[in-house]
Design a protein around this motif. Structure first.
Motif, PDB file in Angstrom:
ATOM      1  N   ARG A   1       1.843   9.532  -5.652  1.00  0.00           N
ATOM      2  CA  ARG A   1       2.323  10.897  -5.384  1.00  0.00           C
ATOM      3  C   ARG A   1       3.354  11.316  -6.424  1.00  0.00           C
ATOM      4  O   ARG A   1       3.318  12.429  -6.938  1.00  0.00           O
ATOM      5  CB  ARG A   1       2.946  11.010  -3.997  1.00  0.00           C
ATOM      6  N   SER A   2       4.265  10.420  -6.728  1.00  0.00           N
ATOM      7  CA  SER A   2       5.305  10.735  -7.698  1.00  0.00           C
ATOM      8  C   SER A   2       4.710  11.001  -9.082  1.00  0.00           C
ATOM      9  O   SER A   2       5.109  11.949  -9.773  1.00  0.00           O
ATOM     10  CB  SER A   2       6.309   9.586  -7.764  1.00  0.00           C
TER      11      SER A   2
ATOM     12  N   ARG B   1       0.837  -1.210   0.000  1.00  0.00           N
ATOM     13  CA  ARG B   1       0.000   0.000   0.000  1.00  0.00           C
ATOM     14  C   ARG B   1       0.864   1.250   0.000  1.00  0.00           C
ATOM     15  O   ARG B   1       0.570   2.230  -0.694  1.00  0.00           O
ATOM     16  CB  ARG B   1      -0.930   0.008   1.214  1.00  0.00           C
ATOM     17  N   ARG B   2       1.943   1.231   0.777  1.00  0.00           N
ATOM     18  CA  ARG B   2       2.844   2.390   0.799  1.00  0.00           C
ATOM     19  C   ARG B   2       3.518   2.597  -0.562  1.00  0.00           C
ATOM     20  O   ARG B   2       3.721   3.723  -0.989  1.00  0.00           O
ATOM     21  CB  ARG B   2       3.907   2.218   1.875  1.00  0.00           C
ATOM     22  N   ILE B   3       3.886   1.508  -1.212  1.00  0.00           N
ATOM     23  CA  ILE B   3       4.500   1.607  -2.540  1.00  0.00           C
ATOM     24  C   ILE B   3       3.514   2.232  -3.526  1.00  0.00           C
ATOM     25  O   ILE B   3       3.882   3.106  -4.318  1.00  0.00           O
ATOM     26  CB  ILE B   3       4.972   0.222  -3.027  1.00  0.00           C
ATOM     27  N   ILE B   4       2.271   1.809  -3.453  1.00  0.00           N
ATOM     28  CA  ILE B   4       1.248   2.359  -4.347  1.00  0.00           C
ATOM     29  C   ILE B   4       1.035   3.843  -4.055  1.00  0.00           C
ATOM     30  O   ILE B   4       0.913   4.657  -4.982  1.00  0.00           O
ATOM     31  CB  ILE B   4      -0.058   1.550  -4.219  1.00  0.00           C
TER      32      ILE B   4
ATOM     33  N   GLY C   1       8.502  11.599   2.984  1.00  0.00           N
ATOM     34  CA  GLY C   1       8.106  10.834   4.155  1.00  0.00           C
ATOM     35  C   GLY C   1       7.807   9.391   3.810  1.00  0.00           C
ATOM     36  O   GLY C   1       8.241   8.460   4.506  1.00  0.00           O
ATOM     37  N   LEU C   2       7.071   9.179   2.723  1.00  0.00           N
ATOM     38  CA  LEU C   2       6.782   7.815   2.277  1.00  0.00           C
ATOM     39  C   LEU C   2       8.069   7.090   1.889  1.00  0.00           C
ATOM     40  O   LEU C   2       8.226   5.904   2.182  1.00  0.00           O
ATOM     41  CB  LEU C   2       5.823   7.846   1.085  1.00  0.00           C
ATOM     42  N   ALA C   3       8.968   7.804   1.228  1.00  0.00           N
ATOM     43  CA  ALA C   3      10.230   7.187   0.808  1.00  0.00           C
ATOM     44  C   ALA C   3      11.041   6.737   2.010  1.00  0.00           C
ATOM     45  O   ALA C   3      11.607   5.626   2.000  1.00  0.00           O
ATOM     46  CB  ALA C   3      11.040   8.163  -0.051  1.00  0.00           C
ATOM     47  N   MET C   4      11.099   7.537   3.046  1.00  0.00           N
ATOM     48  CA  MET C   4      11.859   7.151   4.245  1.00  0.00           C
ATOM     49  C   MET C   4      11.257   5.906   4.883  1.00  0.00           C
ATOM     50  O   MET C   4      11.992   5.004   5.291  1.00  0.00           O
ATOM     51  CB  MET C   4      11.871   8.307   5.246  1.00  0.00           C
ATOM     52  N   GLN C   5       9.942   5.837   4.959  1.00  0.00           N
ATOM     53  CA  GLN C   5       9.276   4.666   5.528  1.00  0.00           C
ATOM     54  C   GLN C   5       9.552   3.423   4.680  1.00  0.00           C
ATOM     55  O   GLN C   5       9.853   2.355   5.209  1.00  0.00           O
ATOM     56  CB  GLN C   5       7.773   4.896   5.640  1.00  0.00           C
TER      57      GLN C   5
END
Length: 172
Positions: A123-124, A115-118, A163-167
Motif C-alpha cells: 500500500r505504501s 502477510r500484514r507487513i507485505i 489501519g494496517l499500521a495500527m494492527q
C-alpha cells in the motif's frame, strides 16, 4: 599370507580410551553452550527485527498521516482546477529499508504478521508510485476528471494504510 585380525572389543569404549572423562565433559559442555548461544542469538535477532519493523511502520504511517490529510486533498483538487499544468509536489515516504531487506529474516516473524507487513509495504509503495506519477508530464496532460480520480487514490489508500499500521504496531 594371513591378514591380521582385529579384536572387535577394541572398538567398544574407544572414546573413553582416547579421551579422559574430563575431556568428554568439556565437549558436552561446549555443545550445550553452543546450543544455548544459538537460541539466545535467535531470540535477540527476532527481537531486534520486530523492533526495527515497528519503527519503520511507525515512521512511514506517521509521515503518510501528516501528508495525506483532507486539507491537502482539497488543496490539490483546487490547484488542479485552477491550473491545468499544476505539478503535484508531495514527497514520498522513501525506501523501506527494513521491509525492503526482509528476505531470509522473514522466518523470524509469524506468517500472519508477515502477510500484514507485505500488505502494508504494498500500500505504501502504491501511494508513492501514484504520487510519483502525479509529478510527470503525462499526469498534467490528462483531463481534469481523470486527474481528480488519480489524486484521490493516495488519500483513499491512506486510511487502509493507517489501519494496517495500527494492527502491526500492536502485533510487533
Amino acid at each position: 599370507m594371513q591378514l591380521a585380525q582385529l579384536d572387535p572389543s577394541f572398538l567398544f569404549g574407544l572414546p573413553e580410551k582416547i579421551l579422559s572423562a574430563d575431556a568428554i565433559v568439556k565437549i558436552e559442555v561446549a555443545i550445550a553452550s553452543a546450543v544455548a548461544v544459538a537460541i539466545w542469538n535467535s531470540y535477540r535477532k527476532r527481537r531486534r527485527l520486530r523492533s526495527a519493523l515497528k519503527i519503520e511502520v511507525t515512521l512511514t504511517s506517521d509521515m503518510h498521516a501528516r501528508t495525506y490529510t483532507q486539507d491537502t486533498r482539497r488543496f490539490l483538487e483546487e490547484a488542479i482546477k485552477r491550473d491545468a499544468n499544476y505539478r503535484v509536489t508531495i514527497f514520498s515516504s522513501g525506501e523501506h529499508v527494513v521491509i525492503g531487506n526482509l528476505t531470509d529474516d522473514i522466518s523470524y516473524i509469524d506468517p500472519y504478521v508477515a502477510r500484514r507487513i507485505i500488505m502494508f509495504d504494498a500500500r505504501s509503495r502504491l501511494i508513492d508510485d501514484v504520487v510519483a506519477y502525479m509529478r510527470t508530464e503525462d499526469f498534467t496532460s490528462l483531463p481534469y476528471t481523470k486527474k481528480l480520480a488519480i489524486v484521490r487514490i493516495p488519500f483513499d489508500l491512506q486510511d487502509e494504510l493507517q489501519g494496517l499500521a495500527m494492527q502491526l504496531k500492536a502485533e510487533l
